[in-house]
Design an enzyme around this catalytic site. Structure first.
Site, PDB file in Angstrom:
ATOM      1  CB  CYS A  99     -14.877   3.926 -12.870  1.00 47.34           C
ATOM      2  SG  CYS A  99     -15.915   5.378 -12.601  1.00 47.34           S
ATOM      3  CB  CYS A 117     -18.948   0.119 -15.756  1.00 53.12           C
ATOM      4  SG  CYS A 117     -19.000   0.466 -13.979  1.00 53.12           S
ATOM      5  CB  CYS A 129     -23.684   4.433 -13.043  1.00 55.61           C
ATOM      6  SG  CYS A 129     -22.569   5.856 -13.005  1.00 55.61           S
ATOM      7  CD  GLU A 166      -2.994  -0.741  -0.088  1.00 57.94           C
ATOM      8  OE1 GLU A 166      -3.156   0.429  -0.480  1.00 57.94           O
ATOM      9  OE2 GLU A 166      -3.548  -1.699  -0.637  1.00 57.94           O
ATOM     10  CB  CYS A 169     -19.982   3.774 -19.209  1.00 57.35           C
ATOM     11  SG  CYS A 169     -19.319   5.277 -18.436  1.00 57.35           S
TER      12      CYS A 169
END
Length: 333
Positions: free
Chosen positions: A197, A207, A213, A51, A204
């Site tokens: 995204c 997605c 959405c 991370e 899209c």
């Protein structure tokens, strides 16, 4: 409007989006998730290192850094025993070296073990809400949502609102998270933002959240950060080349490259080199700065510092390489 939306929205999310989006997104992620070595473990130390590297380094590019850092430092105790300079050497080329220095301080603070709750993670050096949430949800299975630029963009598009406050994003993200699989949920959002995204070119059509959405008809109105104009730094650098390809590098005591080794840079208007030979020019972009450096060199019979034994930033490696290439060319002419 936003306040009214947020008052109503959590219930809508729980009743509709959380029912449909959670199962849809996790189903999509199980089939399409990115394959990374840190996803093969639940070790909080390994996930922490991944991370921290991911904060400023693209995921695929940071894989070899992750692997060699973990191999050399399998525990916080091992990292402290090896020393900060050893870590900086392993970090060499990844950039943003302050991350490595803070990671070393964290390791010093965790010689008896890593925390097992979100609040204690937040108290460690270099750990913000996102990193603490990622480690806690992925490694420890704690129900904490991750909020970064990708997640903010997904939420804005999903609800069709340009909310800006962290508390607003947090309220919605906490309502959406899958309490049974918080780590998988957070990673699914990470992959969705990274691969589908996207800020400028959202796809899209593929997605998994497209049906629910609100902002899919105008996704580019929910993009984020403005690019910061780079400041051009025109500098000169004198490299003294000694025996066995040793050079006049020194350890930097302060600044963003603190404890890294490198060359001294002088403002081009103030530098004045006479007998030294011109080796070439180095162009290097770093964060909000662009470096334009004319490199000069001269030889000495002394043995200086070996550039291969100490950690050097990418900029200083470029300067070193251009001088070594100049020396080989001169010797062969």
């Amino acid at each position: 409007l936003i306040i009214a939306l947020l008052t109503y929205l959590p219930f809508r999310l729980l009743a509709h989006l959380r029912g449909l989006c959670v199962s849809t997104l996790l189903g999509w992620w199980e089939e399409n998730q990115d394959q990374f070595p840190w996803r093969e473990t639940k070790d909080p130390w390994k996930i922490l290192i991944s991370e921290i590297l991911l904060q400023q380094t693209q995921a695929k590019r940071m894989i070899p850094y992750y692997q060699r850092i973990i191999k050399a430092n399998p525990t916080p105790k091992a990292m402290v025993e090896n020393g900060e300079e050893s870590l900086l050497k392993l970090w060499e080329g990844a950039g943003y070296y302050r991350r490595a220095r803070l990671l070393f301080k964290l390791a010093e603070n965790c010689q008896e073990g890593l925390p097992n709750n979100y609040e204690d993670w937040l108290a460690l050096p270099g750990i913000g809400p996102y990193t603490a949430a990622a480690v806690c949800s992925i490694a420890l299975g704690l129900n904490v949502s991750c909020i970064d630029g990708n997640v903010k963009r997904i939420i804005q598009r999903l609800i069709g609102s340009k909310i800006t406050k962290f508390s607003e994003f947090k309220q919605i993200a906490d309502r959406l998270i899958d309490e049974e699989r918080p780590g998988d949920w957070n990673q699914a959002l990470m992959d969705l933002g990274r691969n589908v995204c996207k800020p400028a070119n959202p796809n899209c059509v593929i997605c998994p959240l497209s049906d629910d959405c609100v902002g899919k008809d105008d996704p580019l109105s929910f993009t984020t950060p403005k690019k910061v104009k780079s400041k051009l730094m025109k500098m000169d650098c004198l490299v003294i080349l000694g025996k066995n390809a040793s050079v006049n590098i020194r350890k930097k005591e302060s600044g963003h490259l603190q404890n890294m080794w490198g060359f001294e840079l002088l403002d081009r208007n103030e530098a004045s080199f006479g007998e030294e030979e011109y080796c070439g020019n180095v162009i290097h972009a770093f964060s909000h700065r662009k470096w334009d450096i004319d490199v000069y060199a001269r030889r000495t019979s002394e043995i200086l510092t070996s550039p291969h034994d100490v950690p050097m930033a990418k900029l200083d490696q470029k300067i070193r390489d251009i001088v070594l290439a100049w020396d080989v060319k001169r010797n062969n002419s």
